[in-house]
Write a protein that holds these residues in place. Structure first.
Motif, PDB file in Angstrom:
ATOM      1  N   ARG A 111      37.472  21.902  47.740  1.00 36.71           N
ATOM      2  CA  ARG A 111      37.622  23.344  47.982  1.00 36.71           C
ATOM      3  C   ARG A 111      38.210  23.509  49.374  1.00 36.71           C
ATOM      4  NH1 ARG A 111      35.245  25.748  43.826  1.00 36.71           N
ATOM      5  NH2 ARG A 111      33.548  24.603  42.848  1.00 36.71           N
ATOM      6  N   LEU A 126      28.709  22.760  46.758  1.00 35.49           N
ATOM      7  CA  LEU A 126      29.831  23.704  46.771  1.00 35.49           C
ATOM      8  C   LEU A 126      30.833  23.361  47.874  1.00 35.49           C
ATOM      9  CD1 LEU A 126      30.638  26.497  45.410  1.00 35.49           C
ATOM     10  CD2 LEU A 126      29.652  27.551  47.423  1.00 35.49           C
ATOM     11  N   VAL A 307      21.886  25.806  48.005  1.00 38.78           N
ATOM     12  CA  VAL A 307      23.030  26.254  47.202  1.00 38.78           C
ATOM     13  C   VAL A 307      22.579  26.653  45.796  1.00 38.78           C
ATOM     14  CG1 VAL A 307      23.967  24.088  46.244  1.00 38.78           C
ATOM     15  CG2 VAL A 307      25.493  25.920  46.856  1.00 38.78           C
ATOM     16  N   PHE A 308      21.550  25.991  45.257  1.00 36.75           N
ATOM     17  CA  PHE A 308      21.053  26.409  43.937  1.00 36.75           C
ATOM     18  C   PHE A 308      20.503  27.836  44.042  1.00 36.75           C
ATOM     19  CE2 PHE A 308      19.935  21.835  42.398  1.00 36.75           C
ATOM     20  CZ  PHE A 308      21.285  21.549  42.373  1.00 36.75           C
ATOM     21  N   SER A 316      23.492  35.640  38.647  1.00 41.07           N
ATOM     22  CA  SER A 316      22.849  35.994  37.373  1.00 41.07           C
ATOM     23  C   SER A 316      22.356  37.439  37.393  1.00 41.07           C
ATOM     24  CB  SER A 316      21.666  35.069  37.092  1.00 41.07           C
ATOM     25  OG  SER A 316      22.129  33.759  36.936  1.00 41.07           O
ATOM     26  N   LEU A 319      25.326  39.568  36.756  1.00 45.47           N
ATOM     27  CA  LEU A 319      25.698  39.543  35.335  1.00 45.47           C
ATOM     28  C   LEU A 319      24.795  40.485  34.538  1.00 45.47           C
ATOM     29  CD1 LEU A 319      26.652  38.508  32.562  1.00 45.47           C
ATOM     30  CD2 LEU A 319      25.386  36.413  32.942  1.00 45.47           C
ATOM     31  N   PRO A 376      31.015  37.743  38.043  1.00 47.02           N
ATOM     32  CA  PRO A 376      30.375  37.769  39.369  1.00 47.02           C
ATOM     33  C   PRO A 376      31.178  37.009  40.426  1.00 47.02           C
ATOM     34  CG  PRO A 376      28.756  37.327  37.661  1.00 47.02           C
ATOM     35  CD  PRO A 376      30.097  37.301  36.991  1.00 47.02           C
ATOM     36  N   ALA A 377      31.756  35.847  40.039  1.00 46.35           N
ATOM     37  CA  ALA A 377      32.642  35.146  40.974  1.00 46.35           C
ATOM     38  C   ALA A 377      34.061  35.545  40.586  1.00 46.35           C
ATOM     39  CB  ALA A 377      32.460  33.642  40.857  1.00 46.35           C
ATOM     40  N   THR A 380      38.307  31.715  42.300  1.00 46.48           N
ATOM     41  CA  THR A 380      37.888  30.388  42.750  1.00 46.48           C
ATOM     42  C   THR A 380      39.060  29.730  43.450  1.00 46.48           C
ATOM     43  OG1 THR A 380      36.690  28.388  42.184  1.00 46.48           O
ATOM     44  CG2 THR A 380      38.370  29.073  40.612  1.00 46.48           C
ATOM     45  N   ILE A 407      40.185  35.000  38.930  1.00 42.44           N
ATOM     46  CA  ILE A 407      39.456  35.095  37.659  1.00 42.44           C
ATOM     47  C   ILE A 407      39.473  36.557  37.193  1.00 42.44           C
ATOM     48  CG2 ILE A 407      37.171  34.794  36.586  1.00 42.44           C
ATOM     49  CD1 ILE A 407      36.690  32.484  38.601  1.00 42.44           C
ATOM     50  N   GLY A 457      22.140  29.623  34.572  1.00 41.08           N
ATOM     51  CA  GLY A 457      22.492  31.027  34.823  1.00 41.08           C
ATOM     52  C   GLY A 457      22.491  31.829  33.528  1.00 41.08           C
ATOM     53  N   GLN A 460      18.684  32.229  32.171  1.00 41.37           N
ATOM     54  CA  GLN A 460      17.822  33.217  32.822  1.00 41.37           C
ATOM     55  C   GLN A 460      18.354  34.643  32.594  1.00 41.37           C
ATOM     56  OE1 GLN A 460      17.338  32.826  37.064  1.00 41.37           O
ATOM     57  NE2 GLN A 460      19.506  32.620  37.487  1.00 41.37           N
TER      58      GLN A 460
HETATM   59  C1  HEM Z   1      25.994  33.947  35.807  1.00 48.63           C
HETATM   60  C2  HEM Z   1      25.760  33.025  36.675  1.00 48.63           C
HETATM   61  C3  HEM Z   1      26.802  32.210  37.415  1.00 48.63           C
HETATM   62  C4  HEM Z   1      28.156  32.388  37.548  1.00 48.63           C
HETATM   63  C5  HEM Z   1      29.012  33.502  36.962  1.00 48.63           C
HETATM   64  C6  HEM Z   1      28.661  31.277  38.346  1.00 48.63           C
HETATM   65  C7  HEM Z   1      29.989  31.077  38.660  1.00 48.63           C
HETATM   66  C8  HEM Z   1      30.477  29.976  39.357  1.00 48.63           C
HETATM   67  C9  HEM Z   1      31.872  29.706  39.593  1.00 48.63           C
HETATM   68  C10 HEM Z   1      33.052  30.565  39.146  1.00 48.63           C
HETATM   69  C11 HEM Z   1      31.950  28.551  40.297  1.00 48.63           C
HETATM   70  C12 HEM Z   1      33.233  27.856  40.764  1.00 48.63           C
HETATM   71  C13 HEM Z   1      33.704  26.943  39.650  1.00 48.63           C
HETATM   72  C14 HEM Z   1      35.093  26.380  39.831  1.00 48.63           C
HETATM   73  O1  HEM Z   1      35.634  26.426  40.947  1.00 48.63           O
HETATM   74  O2  HEM Z   1      35.688  25.873  38.834  1.00 48.63           O
HETATM   75  C15 HEM Z   1      30.596  28.076  40.507  1.00 48.63           C
HETATM   76  C16 HEM Z   1      30.275  26.920  41.189  1.00 48.63           C
HETATM   77  C17 HEM Z   1      28.982  26.517  41.410  1.00 48.63           C
HETATM   78  N1  HEM Z   1      27.814  27.092  40.905  1.00 48.63           N
HETATM   79 FE1  HEM Z   1      27.710  28.716  39.723  1.00 48.63          FE
HETATM   80  N2  HEM Z   1      27.599  30.476  38.685  1.00 48.63           N
HETATM   81  C18 HEM Z   1      26.455  31.000  38.139  1.00 48.63           C
HETATM   82  C19 HEM Z   1      25.172  30.470  38.211  1.00 48.63           C
HETATM   83  C20 HEM Z   1      24.816  29.353  38.925  1.00 48.63           C
HETATM   84  C21 HEM Z   1      23.476  28.807  39.015  1.00 48.63           C
HETATM   85  C22 HEM Z   1      22.256  29.381  38.301  1.00 48.63           C
HETATM   86  C23 HEM Z   1      23.538  27.718  39.842  1.00 48.63           C
HETATM   87  C24 HEM Z   1      22.459  26.762  40.271  1.00 48.63           C
HETATM   88  C25 HEM Z   1      21.251  26.736  39.855  1.00 48.63           C
HETATM   89  C26 HEM Z   1      24.922  27.576  40.250  1.00 48.63           C
HETATM   90  C27 HEM Z   1      25.396  26.594  41.089  1.00 48.63           C
HETATM   91  C28 HEM Z   1      26.735  26.378  41.372  1.00 48.63           C
HETATM   92  C29 HEM Z   1      27.201  25.283  42.222  1.00 48.63           C
HETATM   93  C30 HEM Z   1      26.334  24.262  42.935  1.00 48.63           C
HETATM   94  C31 HEM Z   1      28.612  25.358  42.229  1.00 48.63           C
HETATM   95  C32 HEM Z   1      29.565  24.399  42.950  1.00 48.63           C
HETATM   96  C33 HEM Z   1      29.913  23.254  41.999  1.00 48.63           C
HETATM   97  C34 HEM Z   1      30.801  22.176  42.653  1.00 48.63           C
HETATM   98  O3  HEM Z   1      31.574  22.500  43.571  1.00 48.63           O
HETATM   99  O4  HEM Z   1      30.707  21.018  42.203  1.00 48.63           O
HETATM  100  N3  HEM Z   1      25.670  28.581  39.675  1.00 48.63           N
HETATM  101  N4  HEM Z   1      29.721  28.952  39.916  1.00 48.63           N
END
Ligand code: HEM
Length: 506
Positions: A111, A126, A307-308, A316, A319, A376-377, A380, A407, A457, A460
């Motif tokens: 990133r 992240l 980060v979690f 969430s 959403l 929500p995001a 990216t 997005i 996500g 829940q």
């Molecule tokens: C509706 C709920 C959620 C949405 C819409 C969402 C959306 C996203 C998006 C768009 C990304 C970037 C993905 C990419 O660049 O391809 C991301 C990354 C990430 N999300 Fe979520 N997320 C959600 C819930 C969660 C939850 C519940 C957790 C942890 C418990 C979480 C942990 C992470 C982490 C750690 C990353 C970074 C992954 C990496 O860089 O390897 N997310 N999320």
């Protein structure tokens, strides 16, 4: 007098020269994409193409959506933008996006964030890059399998009774409900319980320290946004200045929490089916799998827990908030969803179980359509880590260049979603989905670096929706500012002025 005049003259000359040089620097920099045969939209000094969001007038995701729409209307398959003076590649064609996120992922592993390496709590999934990211991702992936989610469902379900108590209390007060606040407390309790093993009491106690902490990490000031963008644009200079994007009090709050939880569990031989336990196991045992094989350090456990928590509760609750809003505006869809919930639950002893939720097909459509309309995001990003030639174009993306993917822009593109502002869950029947490009729906990103917490996500959020739609009927209260606009100073999508609903017990 003569000396003073000549000094003043010299100063004016210096100012004019510096001004001219800076302007020339910007003009030259702002030709970067044009020089490479990539179409660009006119940037403005000094913020490039993100002036409105840097001035705090517009949510940055909306700025990127407008760029997407402008490029699309000019039939560009890709384009170039400037974030300050930093060029960023902006793909529009979904095949290009698929290549970057998945097919040619090895060119786009990182990133484009600047991370202060001196701050161990910023070394989370992240932010990490290269081999450190690969190792961490590979160690954490087994934490998010459907088997683990099923195990954690019990912990999630414990938060339901607090959700009912709080909603009942608000319904009885006969005041409109700020639905986002209730849901953010609900997800704070769940993720606090799963990531930190703590009872956060956010639904019961309005001043819960965890809820306050959650609010602090998502509100950004113009200065913080400026600092972050500056650090992303001039990472070497930011490193030299040791700029930190985190706040010291946040780091201390988390570190104290994690240390005391681990200490308690280890001293009392206490174990629980949650993320924290899975990470303690990764700390105390040599993890298996395709990585460096090193156990996690205490700092690494703490930064993943952060980060979690940060990535998990706000996304969430956002959403669910928009889902409730759309259901309140569309009573027929709300009724159809309630009928499905009741008929499926009847098959499962009227218990909101993991399997019952997986069985709710229309619920899935409603959730997907909400994620489409209000992801929500909203964007990216990636960083190119070795020169990459765009297939079928005479264009090479240079190592170090960032990539921005809108997005929100893709999800509102009438080519993929006719009448895009309309909430219509029928777009997500299996048949309709099969008619679209796979990359036209990216709420969780895609490829090896997609959202690791997607299952959690979704689970829940669906649980919260089922629990409340089953028991209450929702309508929009006139306190809600319509049409909905998004708050400029928020990291994820959030409605300006909040969403206020009326709820009636069924
Ligand atoms: C509706 C709920 C959620 C949405 C819409 C969402 C959306 C996203 C998006 C768009 C990304 C970037 C993905 C990419 O660049 O391809 C991301 C990354 C990430 N999300 Fe979520 N997320 C959600 C819930 C969660 C939850 C519940 C957790 C942890 C418990 C979480 C942990 C992470 C982490 C750690 C990353 C970074 C992954 C990496 O860089 O390897 N997310 N999320």
């Amino acid at each position: 007098m003569f000396v003073a005049n000549s000094l003043l003259g010299d100063l004016i000359a210096v100012f004019i020269t510096v001004g001219v040089l800076i302007t020339l620097y910007f003009k030259w920099t702002y030709q970067y994409w044009a020089r490479r045969n990539v179409p660009q939209l006119e940037p403005r000094i000094p913020f490039g193409n993100i002036t409105e969001s840097m001035r705090g007038r517009e949510f940055v995701g909306v700025t990127f959506k407008k760029i997407y729409q402008k490029m699309k209307s000019q039939k560009y398959r890709h384009g170039g933008i400037y974030i300050f003076t930093q060029p960023s590649y902006f793909p529009i064609d979904l095949d290009y996006i698929r290549n970057i996120l998945t097919k040619d992922f090895q060119y786009f592993v990182d990133r484009p964030f600047y991370v202060n390496e001196k701050d161990p709590l910023q070394a989370h999934l992240l932010n990490l890059s290269g081999t450190r990211w690969r190792n961490m991702r590979s160690k954490l992936t087994p934490t998010f399998t459907s088997g683990k989610m099923k195990m954690m469902f019990q912990i999630m379900a414990e938060s339901q009774s607090d959700l009912f108590r709080r909603t009942d209390k608000e319904v009885k007060s006969l005041e409109p409900i700020n639905i986002k606040e209730i849901l953010a407390c609900f997800t704070t309790n769940i993720i606090g319980s799963c990531a930190f093993g703590l009872d956060c009491k956010a639904l019961e106690d309005e001043n819960s320290p965890f809820r306050e902490f959650g609010k602090r990490i998502f509100k950004t000031t113009v200065f913080q946004r400026f600092k972050r963008t500056f650090a992303a644009t001039f990472p070497d200079f930011a490193r030299f200045l040791r700029l930190s994007s985190g706040r010291k009090e946040n780091a201390k709050f988390i570190m104290d929490m994690v240390e005391s939880t681990i200490d308690y569990r280890e001293k009392n031989n206490y174990s629980r089916n949650d993320f924290m336990q899975l990470m303690i196991d990764l700390k105390n045992n040599k993890p298996k799998g395709d990585h460096d094989g090193k156990p996690l350090t205490l700092d690494e456990v703490a930064s993943q827990a952060i980060v979690f928590f940060a990535a998990g509760f706000e996304t969430s609750s956002t959403l669910m908030t928009f889902a409730f809003y759309e259901l309140a505006k569309n009573p027929d869809i709300q009724t159809k969803l309630r009928e499905e919930i009741n008929s499926v639950l009847a098959k499962y002893n009227n218990e909101i179980s993991y399997d019952a939720i997986q069985d709710m097909k229309y619920l899935n459509q409603v959730v997907d359509e909400t994620l489409r309309l209000h992801p929500p995001a909203a964007q990216t990003s990636r960083r190119c880590i070795k020169d990459y030639k765009i297939p079928d174009q005479d264009v090479v993306i240079k190592k170090g260049t960032s990539v921005t993917i809108s997005i929100l822009g893709i999800h509102h593109d009438p080519e993929y979603y006719p009448d895009p502002e309309k909430f219509d869950p029928e777009r997500f029947t299996e048949e309709n989905k099969s008619l679209r490009h796979n990359y036209a729906f990216l709420p969780f990103g895609e490829g090896p670096r997609n959202c690791i917490g997607m299952r959690f996500g979704l689970l829940q959020s669906k649980m919260g929706l089922v629990a409340l739609i089953k028991n209450y009927k929702f309508t929009v209260n006139k306190k809600t500012k319509e049409p909905i606009t998004y708050q400029p100073a928020h990291v994820v999508l959030a409605a300006q002025g909040e969403i206020w609903l009326n709820a009636q017990k069924i």
